[in-house]
Motif scaffolding. Sequence first.
Motif, short mmCIF file in Angstrom:
data_model
loop_
_atom_site.label_atom_id
_atom_site.label_comp_id
_atom_site.label_asym_id
_atom_site.label_seq_id
_atom_site.Cartn_x
_atom_site.Cartn_y
_atom_site.Cartn_z
N GLY A 1 -3.74 18.46 -11.22
CA GLY A 1 -2.46 17.86 -10.91
C GLY A 1 -2.32 17.52 -9.44
O GLY A 1 -3.00 18.06 -8.59
N GLY A 2 -1.40 16.59 -9.15
CA GLY A 2 -1.05 16.32 -7.77
C GLY A 2 -2.01 15.46 -6.99
O GLY A 2 -1.92 15.40 -5.77
N VAL A 3 -2.98 14.80 -7.65
CA VAL A 3 -3.90 13.97 -6.90
C VAL A 3 -3.22 12.65 -6.53
O VAL A 3 -2.63 12.00 -7.38
N PRO A 4 -3.27 12.26 -5.27
CA PRO A 4 -2.57 11.03 -4.86
C PRO A 4 -3.22 9.79 -5.46
O PRO A 4 -4.44 9.68 -5.55
N THR A 5 -2.41 8.86 -5.86
CA THR A 5 -2.85 7.61 -6.45
C THR A 5 -2.69 6.47 -5.45
O THR A 5 -2.02 6.63 -4.42
N PRO A 6 -3.25 5.29 -5.74
CA PRO A 6 -2.99 4.15 -4.87
C PRO A 6 -1.50 3.87 -4.72
O PRO A 6 -1.04 3.50 -3.63
N ALA A 7 -0.74 4.05 -5.79
CA ALA A 7 0.72 3.84 -5.70
C ALA A 7 1.35 4.80 -4.70
O ALA A 7 2.26 4.42 -3.94
N ASP A 8 0.88 6.04 -4.68
CA ASP A 8 1.39 7.01 -3.71
C ASP A 8 1.08 6.56 -2.29
O ASP A 8 1.92 6.66 -1.39
N ALA A 9 -0.15 6.10 -2.07
CA ALA A 9 -0.54 5.65 -0.73
C ALA A 9 0.26 4.44 -0.30
O ALA A 9 0.68 4.34 0.86
N LEU A 10 0.50 3.52 -1.22
CA LEU A 10 1.21 2.29 -0.88
C LEU A 10 2.70 2.50 -0.63
O LEU A 10 3.38 1.61 -0.14
N LYS A 11 3.18 3.69 -0.95
CA LYS A 11 4.57 4.01 -0.60
C LYS A 11 4.71 4.31 0.89
O LYS A 11 5.79 4.17 1.46
N ILE A 12 3.61 4.76 1.52
CA ILE A 12 3.69 5.18 2.92
C ILE A 12 2.83 4.34 3.85
O ILE A 12 2.87 4.55 5.07
N MET A 13 2.04 3.42 3.32
CA MET A 13 1.23 2.56 4.18
C MET A 13 1.15 1.16 3.59
O MET A 13 1.25 0.98 2.37
N GLU A 14 0.98 0.19 4.46
CA GLU A 14 0.87 -1.19 4.02
C GLU A 14 -0.48 -1.43 3.36
O GLU A 14 -1.46 -0.75 3.67
N PRO A 15 -0.55 -2.40 2.44
CA PRO A 15 -1.82 -2.67 1.76
C PRO A 15 -2.98 -2.95 2.72
O PRO A 15 -4.11 -2.57 2.46
#
Length: 580
Positions: free
Chosen positions: A331-345
């Motif tokens: 559980g709790g592994v960050p996804t691309p969606a998680d990353a894109l919430k805090i950084m630009e593509p």
Amino acid sequence: MPIVAQSTETTDWVSRFADEVIEESERRAPGKPVVVASGLSPSGPIHLGNLREVMTPHLVADEIRRRGHQVRHLISWDDYDRYRKVPKGIAGVDEEAWAEHIGKPLTSVPAPKGSPHPNWAEHFKAAMIESLAQLGVEFDGISQTEQYTTGVYREQILHAMRHRNDIDAILDQYRTKKAPKKQQQKPVDAAELEAEEGSGAASEDDGSSGSAGYFPYKPYCGNCGKDLTTVTSYDDDSTELAYTCTACGFAETVRLSEFNRGKLVWKVDWPMRWAYEGVIFEPSGVDHSSPGSSFQVGGQIVGIFGGKQPIGPMYAFVGISGMAKMSSSRGGVPTPADALKIMEPQLLRWLYARRKPNQSFKIAFDQEIQRLYDEWDKLAAKVADGSALPGDVAAYTRAVGTAAGELPKTPRPLPYRTLASVADITAGHEDQALRILSELDPEQPLASLDEVRPRYDRAEAWINTHVPADQRTIVRDEPDVDLLKSLDEASQQSVRLLLDGLADHWSLDGLTHLVYGVPKVQAGFAADATPKELPPEIKTAQRTFFALLYHLLVGRDTGPRLPTLLLAVGQDRVRRLLGE
């Protein structure tokens, strides 16, 4: 307008692979589009480690497009794979209830409660598809459920069954424990399969050897829908196949030439697809690239289907700051969606573009993200003034856009750490955020927060979701009278020097000059004296002065960068809190 790659230097791994792939494609399939491939299993959240499976061929495919060649990037959704185990921590999933579905195809497992999607696989595919769109990844998606259940691979399955002894002989070279040829296969225990980790154990299944011999195909049970089945007989001429289910005891005989409820085992399925799709380039993770694993074995099995193994670099693991190697079964592994919430593509693309596939790297969800953004902004400045190295220019170019054009960007990309500090201090008050950001550069004030979006939104999301409450900034409501009374003469003088200079230095650059200059002036040096002109003690004096200001303003030893903090608090309130 398409973006033209600015470098094909040997420092750029993408260009080197593109050269090799174009040459190989012209040799194997002249005049046809170049085919690169990725494979993703929507067995749970598709995490940032899985993203490397996509970004590596995407970057190569995009370089090939930039050169004017036609190219197809296939993403095979392995949604007909078995449901191995219930991932931890999935909202809307009761682990005990969903464990009943272990062994079924992923598309036959219910989606988490509350999901708008029809099944488990579609639920997790949807999030990844949305992220890939933000990242500018162009691809052709292929559902393996659709391929198998509509009979697309029927001839390939029958061919594999006719050549099962040849496949068995290849696999036998790599088996560490050879299965007895004349014994019935041991029943597979669902709980034992549930305990398998990663993509290795279940995905690396190479078939079974029971009393009827080896078979590279597994039916899904016609009664319970699970793949805990054993083929008990098969006739090549009639294609009649008999199987029994070790889970529920069901048995039936089917005609494989008409039967679409089953699939080739992984070590045969993958090379079959290489041949069927004509794949020229497909990377694989270290778990699939070790001796005896699927990529190596597939290189021999693919010949049975009349194909060749793709050019296939091994890619290393992707980590997260402060976390261990990612596994989608946890559980709790960050996804691309998680990353894109805090950084630009662009930043996320750059992290994958700048490292060779065999180099591991980490993606920051902690304070390190501010340093990464500083590094990215410095690179952008170097690219703009022509001082960047060719390999860095190439990585930057691949990050900011694709052959189709540039990705949407922030019009005025202010420093991420500054935006994060402002978001932290203003706690969602956009009018206050705009006031502070407008004062950073009075000669070019912001007219709207839209000028710093989406970067500002990403920084605000990071502050709200990844910075612990005890590290958030809360400005004092009233002066710390006791601390102000206890200050010695030198400390009082440093505060007075700051207050005297506020009005004339009220901008980001001005306040930076002021707060660093006060300890210099106190020590008898010019405020603009360089570090080379100063004794080492000045750094100690600066740190002491900064700590005093933080205590007077926010009641802690540290906080956001002082110039940003001062602007955020506002000149009148700063004067009051500093005892004026």
